[in-house]
Design an enzyme around this catalytic site. Structure first.
Site, mmCIF file in Angstrom:
data_model
loop_
_atom_site.group_PDB
_atom_site.id
_atom_site.type_symbol
_atom_site.label_atom_id
_atom_site.label_comp_id
_atom_site.label_asym_id
_atom_site.label_seq_id
_atom_site.Cartn_x
_atom_site.Cartn_y
_atom_site.Cartn_z
ATOM 1 N N TYR A 115 52.233 40.568 35.430
ATOM 2 C CA TYR A 115 50.984 40.372 34.682
ATOM 3 C C TYR A 115 51.237 40.393 33.174
ATOM 4 O O TYR A 115 50.812 39.497 32.439
ATOM 5 C CB TYR A 115 49.994 41.470 35.085
ATOM 6 N N SER A 155 33.525 35.397 38.712
ATOM 7 C CA SER A 155 33.305 36.845 38.670
ATOM 8 C C SER A 155 33.711 37.401 37.324
ATOM 9 O O SER A 155 34.313 36.701 36.494
ATOM 10 C CB SER A 155 34.063 37.565 39.811
ATOM 11 N N GLY A 156 33.346 38.651 37.093
ATOM 12 C CA GLY A 156 33.838 39.390 35.933
ATOM 13 C C GLY A 156 33.515 38.740 34.595
ATOM 14 O O GLY A 156 32.410 38.235 34.352
ATOM 15 N N THR A 158 37.371 28.723 33.051
ATOM 16 C CA THR A 158 38.070 28.886 34.328
ATOM 17 C C THR A 158 37.834 30.311 34.845
ATOM 18 O O THR A 158 37.648 31.247 34.059
ATOM 19 C CB THR A 158 39.588 28.625 34.206
ATOM 20 N N GLY A 159 37.841 30.440 36.153
ATOM 21 C CA GLY A 159 37.615 31.763 36.738
ATOM 22 C C GLY A 159 36.228 32.283 36.408
ATOM 23 O O GLY A 159 36.049 33.444 36.027
ATOM 24 N N ALA A 160 35.226 31.408 36.585
ATOM 25 C CA ALA A 160 33.864 31.792 36.193
ATOM 26 C C ALA A 160 33.059 32.343 37.361
ATOM 27 O O ALA A 160 31.847 32.488 37.257
ATOM 28 C CB ALA A 160 33.156 30.591 35.569
HETATM 29 N N1 LIG Z 1 39.196 43.470 33.218
HETATM 30 C C1 LIG Z 1 40.029 43.903 32.286
HETATM 31 O O1 LIG Z 1 40.132 45.107 32.006
HETATM 32 C C2 LIG Z 1 40.877 42.913 31.550
HETATM 33 C C3 LIG Z 1 41.683 43.358 30.490
HETATM 34 C C4 LIG Z 1 42.467 42.451 29.798
HETATM 35 C C5 LIG Z 1 42.445 41.111 30.171
HETATM 36 N N2 LIG Z 1 41.666 40.690 31.206
HETATM 37 C C6 LIG Z 1 41.693 39.273 31.575
HETATM 38 O O2 LIG Z 1 40.383 38.770 31.708
HETATM 39 C C7 LIG Z 1 40.416 37.617 32.550
HETATM 40 C C8 LIG Z 1 39.258 37.684 33.527
HETATM 41 O O3 LIG Z 1 39.510 38.714 34.447
HETATM 42 P P1 LIG Z 1 38.395 39.730 34.975
HETATM 43 O O4 LIG Z 1 38.737 41.044 34.472
HETATM 44 O O5 LIG Z 1 37.057 39.165 34.739
HETATM 45 O O6 LIG Z 1 38.766 39.747 36.547
HETATM 46 P P2 LIG Z 1 38.038 39.161 37.835
HETATM 47 O O7 LIG Z 1 36.649 39.687 37.953
HETATM 48 O O8 LIG Z 1 38.978 39.419 38.951
HETATM 49 O O9 LIG Z 1 37.924 37.600 37.533
HETATM 50 C C9 LIG Z 1 39.034 36.748 37.609
HETATM 51 C C10 LIG Z 1 38.552 35.331 37.788
HETATM 52 O O10 LIG Z 1 39.705 34.490 37.915
HETATM 53 C C11 LIG Z 1 39.544 33.711 39.078
HETATM 54 N N3 LIG Z 1 40.785 33.296 39.705
HETATM 55 C C12 LIG Z 1 41.788 34.066 40.205
HETATM 56 N N4 LIG Z 1 42.718 33.290 40.786
HETATM 57 C C13 LIG Z 1 42.289 32.011 40.653
HETATM 58 C C14 LIG Z 1 42.799 30.766 41.057
HETATM 59 N N5 LIG Z 1 43.948 30.645 41.744
HETATM 60 N N6 LIG Z 1 42.099 29.647 40.752
HETATM 61 C C15 LIG Z 1 40.933 29.720 40.090
HETATM 62 N N7 LIG Z 1 40.385 30.882 39.693
HETATM 63 C C16 LIG Z 1 41.062 32.007 39.971
HETATM 64 C C17 LIG Z 1 38.763 34.578 40.018
HETATM 65 O O11 LIG Z 1 38.222 33.795 41.050
HETATM 66 P P3 LIG Z 1 37.869 34.433 42.498
HETATM 67 O O12 LIG Z 1 36.532 35.047 42.301
HETATM 68 O O13 LIG Z 1 37.882 33.241 43.391
HETATM 69 O O14 LIG Z 1 38.945 35.422 42.810
HETATM 70 C C18 LIG Z 1 37.731 35.158 39.065
HETATM 71 O O15 LIG Z 1 36.686 34.235 38.842
HETATM 72 C C19 LIG Z 1 41.793 37.624 33.207
HETATM 73 O O16 LIG Z 1 42.615 36.669 32.595
HETATM 74 C C20 LIG Z 1 42.295 39.016 32.935
HETATM 75 O O17 LIG Z 1 43.699 39.075 32.908
HETATM 76 C C21 LIG Z 1 40.888 41.567 31.890
#
Ligand SMILES: NC(=O)c1ccc[n+]([C@@H]2O[C@H](COP(=O)([O-])OP(=O)(O)OC[C@H]3O[C@@H](n4cnc5c(N)ncnc54)[C@H](OP(=O)(O)O)[C@@H]3O)[C@@H](O)[C@H]2O)c1
Length: 274
Positions: free
Chosen positions: A158, A14-15, A10-12
């Protein structure tokens, strides 16, 4: 015909989720890109030679439709990666009447997992990977005000949602002994999630932190590596298993939260009401 393992991320778009999907697809897994964005979803699926599953975690109806489409098309799911997550500076409510972060990061992951559990149980060694965060250590579950109608702060919501994922992992492991349920902190990683920070801080953070590929590696490991075979209900800080915060090890809270989540999504669970 080779029996490729199927992984839903899920959420594939970005990032960390995007890079996780990219690595898995490159290694020959059948990857399903769970995405809400009508433009980037198909673009990513095309780029990675993956399949697209439209999925908006802010809508229970969307989650249920996605689970139905997936279950109709494929009987078996080997790995579910609950990665989608947000930080929302303002308190917003979904169409289902829940606080946006709580629903996106936790309730919908719970619902999706429950709806796909029959598909997971058809796999030989199914795994559920919940992308949590070290932020869970700062989290609490405010039982009397889970939707934070008082004292909302983006980070508070969060951290609460990330603690909920740790408790969910624990209870899922207890209830589904045939499933491996694992949670992790992927590292502090340069991704769009930092958009919620004030701009200069966002730029600084994103310049300093490691790339999304670095964040994807520990996620991929928990999803497919034989190294973690046989483990369930565990928490990892990147590659290292750790105890989660004491609040994430409370079995009574884990059971209580399961009940709360079940009640929140009851009308979308169909037959699987527990
Ligand atoms: N980055 C960090 O430092 C960090 C640290 C600890 C944990 N995490 C966790 O890692 C995970 C991935 O986050 P990331 O850092 O890669 O951030 P990100 O680049 O913002 O990616 C988040 C992903 O979730 C998707 N998303 C958000 N709302 C959604 C919805 N309503 N329905 C479907 N998809 C949705 C986004 O889609 P859109 O592109 O459409 O917005 C995106 O694909 C998250 O759970 C985050 O809490 C990250």
């Amino acid at each position: 015909v080779t029996d490729r393992k199927t992984v839903l991320v899920t959420g594939a778009t970005s990032g960390i989720g995007l890079e996780t999907a990219r690595i898995l697809s490159g290694q020959g897994f059948r990857v399903i890109v769970g995405a809400r964005d009508a433009v980037r979803g198909p673009a990513v699926a095309g780029e990675l030679s993956a399949e697209l599953l439209h999925l908006d975690m802010a809508s229970f109806a969307s989650v249920r439709r996605a689970a139905e489409r997936f279950s109709g098309a494929t009987a078996k799911l080997d790995v579910l990666i609950n990665n989608a997550g947000i930080v929302s500076r303002d308190r917003r409510m979904t169409e289902d009447g829940h606080e946006l972060t709580w629903q996106t990061n936790f309730l919908s992951a719970f619902l999706l997992t429950r709806l796909l559990t029959p598909c997971l149980l058809r796999a030989e060694r199914p795994r559920v990977v919940n992308v949590s965060s070290e932020g869970h250590r700062a989290g609490a579950i405010p039982w009397e005000d889970l939707e934070l109608s008082h004292g909302y702060r983006g980070l508070r919501a969060y951290c609460q949602s990330k603690l909920a994922l740790v408790l969910f992992t624990r209870e899922l492991a207890r209830r589904e002994p045939r499933l491996a349920a694992l949670a992790l902190h992927p590292g502090a990683i340069s991704t769009n999630i930092w958009r919620a920070a004030p701009k200069p801080l966002e730029w600084l953070i994103r310049a300093i932190l490691p790339s999304a590929q670095s964040g994807a590696r520990p996620v991929v490991r928990l999803a497919i590596s034989p190294e973690v075979e046989g483990l369930t209900g565990r928490y990892f800080k990147r590659f290292r298993e750790m105890d989660p915060a004491p609040a994430g090890r409370n079995d009574a809270d884990a059971a209580r939260l399961w009940q709360v989540a079940s009640d929140s999504v009851a009308s979308f669970l169909g037959g699987q009401s527990v």
